[in-house]
Design a protein around this motif. Structure first.
Motif, PDB file in Angstrom:
ATOM      1  N   GLU A 108      12.808 -24.163   0.846  1.00 48.63           N
ATOM      2  CA  GLU A 108      12.976 -24.080   2.327  1.00 48.63           C
ATOM      3  C   GLU A 108      12.581 -23.132   3.020  1.00 48.63           C
ATOM      4  N   GLN A 109      12.066 -21.755   2.566  1.00 55.14           N
ATOM      5  CA  GLN A 109      11.173 -20.828   3.389  1.00 55.14           C
ATOM      6  C   GLN A 109       9.831 -21.547   3.403  1.00 55.14           C
ATOM      7  N   PHE A 110       9.387 -22.165   2.210  1.00 56.33           N
ATOM      8  CA  PHE A 110       7.923 -22.611   2.174  1.00 56.33           C
ATOM      9  C   PHE A 110       7.829 -23.755   3.248  1.00 56.33           C
ATOM     10  N   LEU A 111       8.783 -24.568   3.404  1.00 57.40           N
ATOM     11  CA  LEU A 111       8.760 -25.604   4.145  1.00 57.40           C
ATOM     12  C   LEU A 111       8.655 -24.880   5.624  1.00 57.40           C
ATOM     13  N   VAL A 112       9.408 -24.060   5.803  1.00 59.36           N
ATOM     14  CA  VAL A 112       9.181 -23.260   7.257  1.00 59.36           C
ATOM     15  C   VAL A 112       7.852 -23.000   7.581  1.00 59.36           C
ATOM     16  N   LEU A 113       7.268 -22.091   6.391  1.00 57.57           N
ATOM     17  CA  LEU A 113       5.970 -21.756   6.605  1.00 57.57           C
ATOM     18  C   LEU A 113       4.829 -22.566   6.617  1.00 57.57           C
ATOM     19  N   ARG A 114       5.214 -23.696   5.820  1.00 52.95           N
ATOM     20  CA  ARG A 114       3.957 -24.874   6.065  1.00 52.95           C
ATOM     21  C   ARG A 114       4.161 -25.343   7.311  1.00 52.95           C
ATOM     22  N   ILE A 118      13.704 -17.703   8.700  1.00 55.76           N
ATOM     23  CA  ILE A 118      12.881 -16.996   9.474  1.00 55.76           C
ATOM     24  C   ILE A 118      13.023 -15.590   9.237  1.00 55.76           C
ATOM     25  N   ASN A 119      14.296 -14.990   9.427  1.00 55.41           N
ATOM     26  CA  ASN A 119      14.487 -13.835   9.007  1.00 55.41           C
ATOM     27  C   ASN A 119      13.741 -13.361   7.666  1.00 55.41           C
ATOM     28  N   ARG A 120      13.860 -14.227   6.533  1.00 54.92           N
ATOM     29  CA  ARG A 120      13.634 -13.719   5.229  1.00 54.92           C
ATOM     30  C   ARG A 120      11.849 -13.766   5.179  1.00 54.92           C
ATOM     31  N   LEU A 121      11.414 -14.853   6.028  1.00 54.07           N
ATOM     32  CA  LEU A 121       9.919 -14.645   6.063  1.00 54.07           C
ATOM     33  C   LEU A 121       9.444 -13.530   6.756  1.00 54.07           C
ATOM     34  N   PHE A 122      10.159 -13.097   7.993  1.00 52.43           N
ATOM     35  CA  PHE A 122       9.841 -12.014   8.663  1.00 52.43           C
ATOM     36  C   PHE A 122       9.863 -10.790   7.995  1.00 52.43           C
ATOM     37  N   VAL A 163       5.711 -14.159   8.631  1.00 51.34           N
ATOM     38  CA  VAL A 163       5.860 -15.000  10.081  1.00 51.34           C
ATOM     39  C   VAL A 163       5.980 -13.761  11.119  1.00 51.34           C
ATOM     40  N   HIS A 164       5.282 -13.912  12.160  1.00 51.11           N
ATOM     41  CA  HIS A 164       5.432 -12.991  13.191  1.00 51.11           C
ATOM     42  C   HIS A 164       6.375 -13.755  14.541  1.00 51.11           C
ATOM     43  N   ARG A 165       7.082 -12.853  14.856  1.00 46.95           N
ATOM     44  CA  ARG A 165       8.095 -13.364  16.071  1.00 46.95           C
ATOM     45  C   ARG A 165       7.463 -12.389  17.108  1.00 46.95           C
ATOM     46  N   MET A 166       7.607 -13.301  18.370  1.00 50.63           N
ATOM     47  CA  MET A 166       7.136 -12.970  19.757  1.00 50.63           C
ATOM     48  C   MET A 166       8.091 -13.502  20.752  1.00 50.63           C
ATOM     49  N   GLU A 194       7.947 -17.847  28.573  1.00 47.80           N
ATOM     50  CA  GLU A 194       8.659 -18.755  29.556  1.00 47.80           C
ATOM     51  C   GLU A 194       9.957 -18.647  29.606  1.00 47.80           C
ATOM     52  N   ASP A 195      10.685 -18.382  28.519  1.00 47.05           N
ATOM     53  CA  ASP A 195      12.024 -18.241  28.328  1.00 47.05           C
ATOM     54  C   ASP A 195      12.430 -17.091  27.591  1.00 47.05           C
ATOM     55  N   LYS A 196      12.566 -15.839  28.416  1.00 46.28           N
ATOM     56  CA  LYS A 196      12.988 -14.492  27.856  1.00 46.28           C
ATOM     57  C   LYS A 196      13.922 -14.412  26.903  1.00 46.28           C
ATOM     58  N   ARG A 197      14.712 -15.402  26.806  1.00 45.29           N
ATOM     59  CA  ARG A 197      15.976 -15.456  25.601  1.00 45.29           C
ATOM     60  C   ARG A 197      15.399 -16.166  24.455  1.00 45.29           C
ATOM     61  N   GLY A 198      14.071 -16.668  24.327  1.00 47.92           N
ATOM     62  CA  GLY A 198      13.629 -17.142  23.219  1.00 47.92           C
ATOM     63  C   GLY A 198      12.701 -16.590  22.577  1.00 47.92           C
ATOM     64  N   ILE A 199      12.540 -16.836  21.348  1.00 49.93           N
ATOM     65  CA  ILE A 199      11.129 -16.231  20.515  1.00 49.93           C
ATOM     66  C   ILE A 199      10.163 -17.496  20.226  1.00 49.93           C
ATOM     67  N   ARG A 200       9.143 -17.163  19.906  1.00 52.84           N
ATOM     68  CA  ARG A 200       8.061 -18.063  19.294  1.00 52.84           C
ATOM     69  C   ARG A 200       7.763 -17.420  18.031  1.00 52.84           C
ATOM     70  N   LEU A 201       7.199 -18.216  17.102  1.00 48.77           N
ATOM     71  CA  LEU A 201       6.935 -17.718  15.713  1.00 48.77           C
ATOM     72  C   LEU A 201       5.396 -18.307  15.339  1.00 48.77           C
ATOM     73  N   THR A 202       4.768 -17.465  14.567  1.00 52.38           N
ATOM     74  CA  THR A 202       3.448 -17.753  14.224  1.00 52.38           C
ATOM     75  C   THR A 202       3.504 -17.223  12.595  1.00 52.38           C
ATOM     76  N   VAL A 203       2.504 -17.824  11.987  1.00 52.97           N
ATOM     77  CA  VAL A 203       2.169 -17.493  10.572  1.00 52.97           C
ATOM     78  C   VAL A 203       1.325 -15.964  10.747  1.00 52.97           C
ATOM     79  N   THR A 204       1.639 -15.059   9.958  1.00 54.08           N
ATOM     80  CA  THR A 204       0.680 -13.917   9.751  1.00 54.08           C
ATOM     81  C   THR A 204      -0.508 -13.912   8.896  1.00 54.08           C
ATOM     82  N   ASP A 205      -1.411 -13.208   8.869  1.00 52.93           N
ATOM     83  CA  ASP A 205      -2.437 -13.381   7.961  1.00 52.93           C
ATOM     84  C   ASP A 205      -1.926 -13.447   6.666  1.00 52.93           C
ATOM     85  N   ASN A 206      -1.115 -12.663   5.996  1.00 48.12           N
ATOM     86  CA  ASN A 206      -0.422 -12.612   4.967  1.00 48.12           C
ATOM     87  C   ASN A 206       0.212 -14.128   4.609  1.00 48.12           C
TER      88      ASN A 206
END
Length: 134
Positions: A41-47, A75-79, A84-87, A91-103
């Protein structure tokens, strides 16, 4: 088509379905993902993130048909594993956006390559088996 051939096709489909759902999932988890220390399931998120780019947890939950709390745990486990990187969402101060890190990208690419090799080998086996049945 003859009735026997139709029945044989149905049986082959059933065998293939069972093979894929059980064997493929287990093999992927053991042979590929276990070496990277992530679950299927973590792989599916990363993918998803690697293929679609920056996303929100809600985007992921919708795309992967998972409950938001389940996505949050993954997401927490991947972080924690620096995959994954959280930022903050500008647009929505309460929300976060996720991206894949280089690793995370390296882990995704390694898993994807192994997955393609595994599935390719299994497709060859299934093709030979199917050819022998007809």
């Amino acid at each position: 088509m003859e009735k026997d051939k139709v029945r044989q096709l149905i049986k082959s489909y059933e065998e293939t379905y069972i093979f894929v759902t059980r064997q493929l999932h287990d093999a992927i988890a053991e042979q590929i993902l276990g070496k990277q220390g992530i679950s299927f399931e973590q792989f599916l998120v990363l993918r998803y993130l690697a293929e679609h780019g920056e996303s929100s947890p809600n985007d992921l939950a919708t795309a992967l048909s998972m409950h938001k709390s389940a996505i949050t745990a993954k997401i927490n486990r991947l972080f924690e594993k620096y995959l994954v990187h959280r930022m903050k969402n500008v647009e929505d101060k309460r929300g976060i956006r996720l991206t894949v890190t280089d690793n995370g990208e390296k882990v995704y690419q390694a898993c994807e390559q192994k997955l393609e090799e595994l599935v390719s080998n299994w497709l060859e086996i299934l093709a030979r088996k199917t050819a022998n049945n007809f």
